[in-house]
Scaffold this motif. Structure first.
Motif, mmCIF file in Angstrom:
data_model
loop_
_atom_site.group_PDB
_atom_site.id
_atom_site.type_symbol
_atom_site.label_atom_id
_atom_site.label_comp_id
_atom_site.label_asym_id
_atom_site.label_seq_id
_atom_site.Cartn_x
_atom_site.Cartn_y
_atom_site.Cartn_z
ATOM 1 N N GLU A 157 2.067 4.734 -5.650
ATOM 2 C CA GLU A 157 3.464 4.927 -5.496
ATOM 3 C C GLU A 157 4.324 3.853 -6.028
ATOM 4 O OE1 GLU A 157 4.876 7.864 -5.710
ATOM 5 O OE2 GLU A 157 3.533 9.337 -4.538
ATOM 6 N N HIS A 158 3.700 2.517 -6.006
ATOM 7 C CA HIS A 158 4.540 1.361 -6.484
ATOM 8 C C HIS A 158 3.469 0.713 -7.615
ATOM 9 C CE1 HIS A 158 7.657 -1.392 -6.252
ATOM 10 N NE2 HIS A 158 6.903 -2.300 -6.250
ATOM 11 N N GLY A 159 2.695 1.387 -8.433
ATOM 12 C CA GLY A 159 2.360 0.910 -9.723
ATOM 13 C C GLY A 159 0.841 0.361 -9.514
ATOM 14 N N GLY A 160 0.145 0.650 -8.448
ATOM 15 C CA GLY A 160 -1.389 0.642 -8.389
ATOM 16 C C GLY A 160 -1.924 -0.613 -8.143
ATOM 17 N N ARG A 161 -1.150 -1.787 -7.922
ATOM 18 C CA ARG A 161 -1.414 -3.135 -7.914
ATOM 19 C C ARG A 161 -2.614 -3.412 -6.901
ATOM 20 N NH1 ARG A 161 3.077 -7.423 -7.257
ATOM 21 N NH2 ARG A 161 3.598 -6.417 -9.245
ATOM 22 N N TYR A 162 -2.537 -2.686 -5.722
ATOM 23 C CA TYR A 162 -3.413 -2.753 -4.852
ATOM 24 C C TYR A 162 -4.440 -1.768 -4.756
ATOM 25 C CZ TYR A 162 -0.201 -6.184 -3.029
ATOM 26 O OH TYR A 162 0.602 -7.413 -3.123
ATOM 27 N N GLY A 163 -4.461 -0.709 -5.601
ATOM 28 C CA GLY A 163 -5.396 0.275 -5.776
ATOM 29 C C GLY A 163 -6.082 0.484 -7.092
ATOM 30 N N PHE A 164 -5.799 1.552 -7.707
ATOM 31 C CA PHE A 164 -6.596 1.568 -9.157
ATOM 32 C C PHE A 164 -6.628 0.296 -10.068
ATOM 33 C CE2 PHE A 164 -7.360 5.871 -7.748
ATOM 34 C CZ PHE A 164 -8.584 6.285 -8.081
ATOM 35 N N GLY A 165 -5.406 -0.154 -10.065
ATOM 36 C CA GLY A 165 -5.010 -1.268 -10.889
ATOM 37 C C GLY A 165 -6.237 -2.351 -10.495
ATOM 38 N N THR A 393 0.741 8.152 -13.496
ATOM 39 C CA THR A 393 -0.242 8.263 -12.314
ATOM 40 C C THR A 393 -1.309 7.040 -12.475
ATOM 41 O OG1 THR A 393 -1.905 9.743 -13.493
ATOM 42 C CG2 THR A 393 -0.012 10.800 -12.543
ATOM 43 N N ASP A 394 -2.306 7.057 -11.690
ATOM 44 C CA ASP A 394 -3.421 6.241 -11.816
ATOM 45 C C ASP A 394 -4.266 6.321 -13.038
ATOM 46 O OD1 ASP A 394 -2.790 4.519 -9.853
ATOM 47 O OD2 ASP A 394 -3.568 6.096 -8.141
ATOM 48 N N SER A 395 -4.171 7.607 -13.665
ATOM 49 C CA SER A 395 -5.031 7.982 -14.878
ATOM 50 C C SER A 395 -4.680 6.900 -15.941
ATOM 51 C CB SER A 395 -4.532 9.376 -15.476
ATOM 52 O OG SER A 395 -4.926 10.303 -14.563
ATOM 53 N N ARG A 396 -3.821 6.161 -16.009
ATOM 54 C CA ARG A 396 -3.610 5.028 -16.921
ATOM 55 C C ARG A 396 -4.473 3.915 -16.899
ATOM 56 N NH1 ARG A 396 -0.071 3.830 -12.916
ATOM 57 N NH2 ARG A 396 0.565 1.760 -12.695
ATOM 58 N N PHE A 397 -5.135 3.808 -15.855
ATOM 59 C CA PHE A 397 -6.076 2.851 -15.606
ATOM 60 C C PHE A 397 -7.555 3.343 -15.968
ATOM 61 C CE2 PHE A 397 -3.005 1.774 -12.008
ATOM 62 C CZ PHE A 397 -2.505 0.593 -12.533
ATOM 63 N N THR A 398 -7.907 4.590 -15.770
ATOM 64 C CA THR A 398 -9.245 5.140 -16.235
ATOM 65 C C THR A 398 -9.345 5.280 -17.644
ATOM 66 O OG1 THR A 398 -8.577 7.292 -15.421
ATOM 67 C CG2 THR A 398 -9.687 5.882 -13.938
ATOM 68 N N GLY A 402 -12.257 4.077 -21.080
ATOM 69 C CA GLY A 402 -13.123 5.231 -21.882
ATOM 70 C C GLY A 402 -13.179 6.643 -21.208
ATOM 71 N N THR A 403 -12.806 6.770 -19.985
ATOM 72 C CA THR A 403 -12.805 7.930 -19.110
ATOM 73 C C THR A 403 -11.896 8.983 -19.701
ATOM 74 O OG1 THR A 403 -13.598 6.641 -17.267
ATOM 75 C CG2 THR A 403 -12.866 8.826 -16.757
ATOM 76 N N VAL A 404 -12.290 10.143 -20.054
ATOM 77 C CA VAL A 404 -11.465 11.319 -20.192
ATOM 78 C C VAL A 404 -10.836 11.807 -19.078
ATOM 79 C CG1 VAL A 404 -11.232 13.600 -21.399
ATOM 80 C CG2 VAL A 404 -12.885 11.753 -22.598
#
Length: 554
Positions: A157-165, A393-398, A402-404
């Motif tokens: 919810e705040h950019g993913g700095r501590y998560g998927f990013g 969403t966090d999809s921008r990190f995957t 190369g992940t569809v």
């Protein structure tokens, strides 16, 4: 080993357990304000770890910072290769005005066939579905060829700095998979040609613009000695409100408008006309077309001033910007320069938070999603349309790995996703209909039992009673589960107007009495010479009548 039909039946049979799982997750207040310390996602991760461990499924928790946990788990396939990644997030947005909620925001109250609670739809409902899918696979002894992974991240919810990013930067091996499913799609859209689902294949870019408006400070009693930055801010806001962004129809959605009985070929010149034509009958799709045919520039926060008696010298305005895939930061700068041209004392900075991203629509995973949805609903007439999500969403990190990655949450076609109130008052989780009830609906619609076997629904929960009308939902008929705790003033709408009028009358009378009390006490002070008589509410000292009073600037 049970077939898919048997697994669907197990979903219906265990719906109470599924509901309890989501309630337990919602009741953990993992609120992310965006300012550390915040989030508290680790308790959610610990609950998930223990819940999976009951079936012998191992997990690990990786923290980017104290209490900012990311839960990672999965089922190993015979090939040893990763096949599919389940994605979700555990943090939720803050609650702004709790007294507006129908039920406490972290109570996960069940009412009107929905679960009310912050995060019930975004995104603990999706996490619940993914967790239960893993449990069913494990308990039924189903051996997968390729591995199934699950990652539920912090800080989405705040950019993913501590998560998927953070995971993509420091632990990319945890995210590597050919395919992934996340939030950001999977909702049905009304269409004249039949049931149509939106599959999220990408996202608009997200930028944050910080505009600084400068003036000259002065005392508020002599404002002409300064330059009030608020007046310049007013010019900025008016320019933004009047801004007409360039129209564009290059995103994939506009290649499928024939599915919605739209005969005109969309273009920048006619897209607004098309939107106006369909809006009365299909407002949700019209809103989607509007968002995907232009860049949006939205003022969201204002900060400024240092004291109530000073002319403000600096005002800061924050704007949210969502760009189409081909629109760059330079393009945004050109637009901002034109918008702000001629207004003195204005400067801005741009923070690029999310780059536009997308995946191919025609893949093995998209075909699997389409086939499994058809089986779950018992329908072979479903159409599919790829779309770019207006939010990120966090999809921008995957996707860069190369992940569809597809956005697909699997909403039931009989429900209204607009009732989820994501990020709003009374957030709710929409619960799918049991398969038996869906089958009966299919028969009423003229579909045979083999075509409408019902919803295998990832949230498959029972209806306690037939469809009802709810006054605070605009009279729409729905008997489906709604998940959330954000009310949108539902309580005020349900309250009879005469009670509301009485309440306003009481407040008005109380205010009048307070003013009368002040006048009475001032008079009393003058008569009795009380030097320190204080008003019982305001606690202001009433001056002695013989005490000189020299007004001076506040």
């Amino acid at each position: 080993m049970p077939d898919l039909e048997k697994l669907f039946e197990q979903v219906d049979a265990q719906r109470d357990e599924i509901v309890k799982l989501e309630q337990d997750l919602v009741r953990i207040p993992s609120v992310n304000t965006g300012f550390m310390p915040t989030g508290n996602e680790t308790p959610v991760c610990e609950y998930v770890r223990d819940w999976l461990a009951a079936d012998g499924i191992e997990s690990e928790i990786l923290e980017a910072a104290p209490n900012r946990g990311n839960i990672i788990s999965g089922l190993t396939g015979s090939s040893g290769e990763m096949g599919l990644l389940f994605m979700s997030h555990t943090d939720v947005v803050p609650v702004e005005e709790e007294d507006k909620w129908t039920y406490p925001p972290f109570s996960a109250t069940i009412a009107n066939n929905r679960i009310y609670g912050r995060g019930a739809s975004d995104c603990k409902g999706l996490l619940t579905a993914q967790l239960y899918a893993m449990r069913l696979l494990k308990r039924n002894g189903i051996q997968l060829k390729d591995s199934l992974g699950l990652v539920s991240g912090a800080d989405e919810e705040h950019g993913g700095r501590y998560g998927f990013g953070w995971l993509a930067e420091h632990h990319p091996e945890k995210l590597r998979a050919p395919f992934a499913v996340n939030e950001g799609g999977g909702t049905p859209i009304d269409s004249p040609s039949g049931l149509t689902y939106i599959l999220g294949v990408g996202e608009k870019g997200r930028l944050q613009v910080e505009i600084e408006v400068k003036g000259t400070s002065a005392h508020a009693s002599v404002p002409w000695q300064g330059t009030n930055a608020m007046y310049r801010l007013n010019q900025v806001l008016r320019r933004i409100e009047d801004y007409e962004p360039e129209r564009d129809t290059s995103t994939s959605l506009f290649d499928y408008l024939s599915n919605f009985a739209i005969e005109h070929k969309p273009s920048a010149a006619n897209v607004d006309e098309i939107i106006s034509e369909i809006e009365p009958d299909n407002p949700r799709f019209a809103s989607m077309m509007r968002a995907l045919s232009r860049m949006t520039l939205t003022p969201t926060m204002i900060r400024g001033g240092i004291k109530s008696n000073s002319v403000p010298e600096t005002i800061n305005l924050t704007c949210d910007v969502r760009t189409l895939p081909h629109q760059t930061e330079d393009y945004l700068r050109e637009q901002l320069d034109e918008i702000l041209k001629g207004i003195p004392g204005v400067s801005y900075e741009i923070d690029y938070m999310a780059v536009p991203n997308s995946s191919d629509f025609q893949t093995e995973l998209s075909r699997s999603i389409q086939e499994s949805t058809a089986l779950a609903l018992g329908r072979n007439d479903i159409q599919w349309v790829p779309a770019i999500s207006t939010g990120f969403t966090d999809s921008r990190f995957t996707r860069p790995l190369g992940t569809v990655t597809y956005g697909f949450s699997g909403s039931h076609p009989d429900d209204d996703p607009m009732l989820s109130h994501v990020h709003g008052t009374d957030s709710r989780r929409v619960r799918s209909l049991p398969r038996a009830q869906s089958r009966n609906r299919g028969r009423r619609a003229g579909i045979g039992p083999d075509q409408a076997s019902g919803a295998a629904g990832q949230e498959g929960a029972p209806l306690d009673r037939p469809h009802q009308r709810s006054s605070h939902e605009g009279g729409r008929e729905h008997g489906r589960w709604r998940s959330g705790a954000d009310r949108d003033h539902a309580g005020d709408l349900r309250r009879p107007r005469r009670h509301h009028a009485r309440r306003i009358g009481r407040h008005t009378a109380r205010r009048d009495r307070t003013a009368a009390d002040r006048r009475h006490l001032r008079a009393l002070g003058r008569r009795q010479g009380h030097r320190d008589r204080r008003h019982p509410r305001t606690r202001r000292t009433l001056r002695h009548p013989r005490q000189p009073h020299h007004p001076r600037p506040a």
